[in-house]
Design an enzyme around this catalytic site. Sequence first.
Site, PDB file in Angstrom:
ATOM      1  N   ASP A   1       0.783  -1.199   0.239  1.00  0.00           N
ATOM      2  CA  ASP A   1       0.003   0.028   0.004  1.00  0.00           C
ATOM      3  C   ASP A   1       0.892   1.499   0.021  1.00  0.00           C
ATOM      4  OD1 ASP A   1      -2.040  -1.910   0.187  1.00  0.00           O
ATOM      5  OD2 ASP A   1      -2.776  -1.185   2.073  1.00  0.00           O
TER       6      ASP A   1
ATOM      7  N   ASP B   1      -4.388  -1.061  -1.807  1.00  0.00           N
ATOM      8  CA  ASP B   1      -5.726  -0.616  -1.056  1.00  0.00           C
ATOM      9  C   ASP B   1      -6.624  -0.164  -2.327  1.00  0.00           C
ATOM     10  OD1 ASP B   1      -6.837  -1.257   1.539  1.00  0.00           O
ATOM     11  OD2 ASP B   1      -7.064   0.867   1.838  1.00  0.00           O
TER      12      ASP B   1
ATOM     13  N   HIS C   1     -10.626   0.624  -2.767  1.00  0.00           N
ATOM     14  CA  HIS C   1     -12.006   0.444  -2.182  1.00  0.00           C
ATOM     15  C   HIS C   1     -12.772   1.091  -3.305  1.00  0.00           C
ATOM     16  CE1 HIS C   1     -10.372  -0.691   1.627  1.00  0.00           C
ATOM     17  NE2 HIS C   1      -9.659   0.606   1.794  1.00  0.00           N
TER      18      HIS C   1
ATOM     19  N   HIS D   1     -10.732   6.917   1.515  1.00  0.00           N
ATOM     20  CA  HIS D   1      -9.569   6.729   0.954  1.00  0.00           C
ATOM     21  C   HIS D   1      -9.316   5.729  -0.064  1.00  0.00           C
ATOM     22  CE1 HIS D   1      -9.813   3.408   3.832  1.00  0.00           C
ATOM     23  NE2 HIS D   1      -8.836   2.832   3.196  1.00  0.00           N
TER      24      HIS D   1
ATOM     25  N   LYS E   1      -6.587  -5.126  -3.017  1.00  0.00           N
ATOM     26  CA  LYS E   1      -7.560  -5.665  -1.991  1.00  0.00           C
ATOM     27  C   LYS E   1      -8.587  -4.809  -1.457  1.00  0.00           C
ATOM     28  CE  LYS E   1      -3.955  -4.512   1.203  1.00  0.00           C
ATOM     29  NZ  LYS E   1      -4.637  -3.363   1.794  1.00  0.00           N
TER      30      LYS E   1
ATOM     31  N   CYS F   1      -1.953  -2.698   7.451  1.00  0.00           N
ATOM     32  CA  CYS F   1      -1.929  -3.644   6.403  1.00  0.00           C
ATOM     33  C   CYS F   1      -0.451  -4.337   6.524  1.00  0.00           C
ATOM     34  CB  CYS F   1      -2.225  -2.903   5.181  1.00  0.00           C
ATOM     35  SG  CYS F   1      -3.840  -2.364   4.877  1.00  0.00           S
TER      36      CYS F   1
HETATM   37  C1  VGL Z   1      -4.639   0.670   5.497  1.00  0.00           C
HETATM   38  C2  VGL Z   1      -6.281   1.542   6.930  1.00  0.00           C
HETATM   39  C3  VGL Z   1      -7.365   1.376   5.951  1.00  0.00           C
HETATM   40  C4  VGL Z   1      -3.208   0.264   5.661  1.00  0.00           C
HETATM   41  C5  VGL Z   1      -5.501   0.525   4.687  1.00  0.00           C
HETATM   42  O1  VGL Z   1      -2.776   0.352   4.339  1.00  0.00           O
HETATM   43  O2  VGL Z   1      -2.631   0.091   6.622  1.00  0.00           O
HETATM   44  N1  VGL Z   1      -4.813   1.265   6.949  1.00  0.00           N
HETATM   45  N2  VGL Z   1      -6.847   1.020   5.068  1.00  0.00           N
HETATM   46 ZN    ZN Z   2      -8.395   0.703   3.281  1.00  0.00          ZN
END
Ligand code: VGL
Ligand code: ZN
Length: 246
Positions: A51, A89, A91, A124, A149, A194
Amino acid sequence: MSEMVSFENRRNFLKLSAGLGPALMCAAPLSRALAAGAIKPGADAVLIVVDVQNCFLPTGTLPVKKGDEVVPVINELAKKFQNVVITQDWHTPGHSSFASSHDGKAPFETVELDYGTQVLWPDHCVQGTDDAKLAPGLDLPHAQLIIRKGYNSAVDSYSAFQEADKETGTGLTGYLTERGINEVYVCGLATDFCVAWSALDARAKGMTVSVIEDASRAIDLNGSLDAAWSSMTDAGIERIQSSDFA
Ligand code: VGL
Ligand code: ZN
């Protein structure tokens, strides 16, 4: 704290025993630790870069303090790996992990979802947006797989291996297994979410796992960073630095 002490003791023991020669270098985890400063990842090792996206940089929608500092560290580190996997990440708009999807809720509060307690985040890493793009400057031309993901609206997925329902796989275990990869090095953003969840799942799948601390940065929400390191250490995950590589 007690985990930290025992981990330190173990490291000291390993340093001491390093002088005793190859007779001790039989068990795999021991020989890995003895190689501090000289880890040379082979064909059965992978660097998972978690990420490192605009959303988690200081200018992003879910900023991780000093998140941008991991970019040059990871670029150098990745040159030492034949195998590199990137996660993103990814979403849906209105994702259930967003506070904005829950009436009366603010970011960093929690909510109970079908699969358990979910931390609520600012919107995000929405699919296809600039915010969700990999960080500018991340230079990983030889990365072989980008795994996305968190794309199921109703389920979050911190882990690169399985969604937060603890049931739905991302396919990464199958990919690594099919390629004969069982030594996993994890870095990126964020250490306590993550990165930690990915490392713990890799370990639960029976892989040898290390987290590269200086190639990662944390969110650190209500003690989450200490808790993450305790869980990882307890699970037998090595806490290492990029300087531990040859
Ligand atoms: C993450 C919070 C929400 C991460 C991803 O990459 O650690 N943290 N989504
Ligand atoms: Zn996230």
